[in-house]
Design an enzyme around this catalytic site. Structure first.
Site, mmCIF file in Angstrom:
data_model
loop_
_atom_site.group_PDB
_atom_site.id
_atom_site.type_symbol
_atom_site.label_atom_id
_atom_site.label_comp_id
_atom_site.label_asym_id
_atom_site.label_seq_id
_atom_site.Cartn_x
_atom_site.Cartn_y
_atom_site.Cartn_z
ATOM 1 N N TYR A 1 -19.764 -3.425 -1.115
ATOM 2 C CA TYR A 1 -21.046 -3.490 -0.407
ATOM 3 C C TYR A 1 -22.210 -2.863 -1.168
ATOM 4 C CZ TYR A 1 -18.734 -5.244 3.821
ATOM 5 O OH TYR A 1 -18.030 -5.999 4.725
ATOM 6 N N LYS B 1 -5.570 -1.535 -0.573
ATOM 7 C CA LYS B 1 -4.802 -2.677 -1.084
ATOM 8 C C LYS B 1 -4.435 -2.362 -2.534
ATOM 9 C CE LYS B 1 -3.195 -6.805 -0.275
ATOM 10 N NZ LYS B 1 -2.172 -7.099 0.711
ATOM 11 N N ASP C 1 -3.617 -5.038 5.230
ATOM 12 C CA ASP C 1 -3.064 -6.128 6.043
ATOM 13 C C ASP C 1 -1.982 -5.592 6.981
ATOM 14 O OD1 ASP C 1 -1.784 -5.603 3.667
ATOM 15 O OD2 ASP C 1 -1.225 -7.669 3.227
ATOM 16 N N ASP D 1 -15.574 -1.758 7.599
ATOM 17 C CA ASP D 1 -16.453 -2.620 8.382
ATOM 18 C C ASP D 1 -15.605 -3.542 9.267
ATOM 19 O OD1 ASP D 1 -18.634 -4.046 9.247
ATOM 20 O OD2 ASP D 1 -18.815 -5.251 7.428
#
Ligand code: ATP
Length: 362
Positions: A140, A187, A220, A244
């Site tokens: 971002y 991740k 995930d 987010d």
């Protein structure tokens, strides 16, 4: 009043339902007896009308001086457009007033405590999570580039400094709020370097807080865990983008947007705002749910060192929701903003609360 010097706090009523829920939150905070000197400042449409700018210097300066603010919602970018701020000869343009406020005040953490409440139907009654989202870096930062007509790149930036800061903040919060576990979402199996560094910073900081458990999940797997076993997640630390997405996921599964408070925390200035927007569709009707913003008030009290008053507000909200009599239309009831507020204020009166020292919630 208890004779203490009042805390200086800026209040920004904001757009849409902002003024209605601000009146409610201020009423509840005042009912705790904690002395506060409120300084009203304008942002959004009211500021545009008064000063010709949606985020005037006078508002930013008031927030920098007081270092703490209760901020109502501001209309989204599609209504207000981009915002340019000129300061000390430097000009910066931001996509929205909200974004400008966070960046100008150097916020580094967005904190969202999200929980289910007895009395509010939710498929996840055991949800009680505090999301700590790092907001200064990750994808971002907006560093994107076209590498020819059919290829676009985005940079993901993770630094040790910002990652350790958010983990330290999360562990300190966990210690203060008697939370038992901090979980990192990442991740790192794919993004070995960036998410790998984020995770390593979590492990490094965790070593200094041996009384608080630390674990981590791939983002995930974390989504599955949040909807299958939400009770296993306590304080959740995430880089910007995953934060987010998962904040909204948790807000959604908790039952209503109208119950989720939030804090934007910086080294110098912190401001407290509900997770929901300005809700222009119901503005001025007196039916907005004031609870998220009242819980922002509880977070603000905690930030000011008024932890006991903060807990009383959280307990009063939980009591009123559990009674099920004073629910606004978004929660399936027919109560009005002012009625919910009065019920919470009444519940705060001495002797009305058996404060059970509830965990989190605001
Ligand atoms: P933004 O982009 O600023 O988030 P939005 O319109 O996408 O704005 P909200 O303003 O949060 O999102 O409104 C989404 C829906 O939720 C609207 O129908 C609104 O009326 C409802 N809503 C939001 N906050 C509340 C609240 N406090 N009480 C009742 N309903 C609310």
């Amino acid at each position: 009043m208890n004779g203490k010097r009042p805390h200086e706090v800026v209040v920004v009523p904001g757009d849409g339902i902002g003024p209605e829920i601000t009146e409610a939150a201020v009423r509840v905070i005042e009912a705790t007896g904690v002395p506060i000197a409120w300084h009203e400042a304008l942002a959004g449409e009211a500021a545009r009308q008064r000063y010709g700018h949606p985020l005037p210097d006078v508002t930013l300066d008031a927030m920098r001086t007081a270092r703490v603010a209760l901020k109502g919602p501001l209309l989204a970018p599609k209504q207000t457009g981009r915002v340019t701020i000129r300061r000390e000869g430097v000009e910066n343009t931001y996509p929205s007033v909200n974004n400008a406020l966070r960046r100008e005040l150097a916020v580094f953490a967005n904190v969202r405590p999200i929980k289910s409440y007895a009395g509010v139907p939710s498929p996840f009654p055991a949800l009680d999570v505090v999301i700590m989202r790092e907001v200064t870096e990750d994808t971002y930062i907006g560093w994107e580039e076209m590498k020819g007509p059919d290829e676009a790149w985005a940079i993901k930036r993770i630094t040790r400094q910002a990652s350790e800061r958010i983990f330290r903040f999360a562990f300190q919060y966990a210690r203060r709020e008697s939370r038992r576990r901090v979980t990192a979402g990442h991740k790192a199996n794919v993004l070995n370097l960036t998410d790998g560094l984020f995770l390593q910073c979590g492990r490094d900081v965790a070593a200094g807080f041996p009384e608080i458990a630390f674990d981590d999940y791939m983002v995930d797997a974390l989504c599955v865990r949040l909807v299958k076993q939400p009770e296993t997640i306590d304080v959740l630390v995430l880089p910007n983008q995953y934060g987010d997405i998962l904040s909204d996921l948790c807000g959604g599964i908790a039952g209503s947007l109208g119950l989720a408070p939030g804090a934007n925390v910086g080294e110098q200035v912190s401001f407290f705002e509900a997770s929901h927007g300005a809700a222009p569709d119901i503005a001025g009707q007196g039916i907005a749910n004031p609870i998220a913003f009242i819980l922002c008030g509880a977070m603000l009290l905690g930030h000011l060192g008024e932890g006991e008053a903060a807990k009383r507000v959280q307990a009063a909200v939980a009591t009123v929701l559990k009674q099920g009599r004073w629910l606004t239309p978004d929660l399936g009831g027919r109560a009005r903003t002012a009625e919910v507020t009065s019920a919470i204020v009444d519940t705060l009166q001495p002797g009305r609360l058996g404060v059970e020292g509830e965990k989190g919630g605001g």
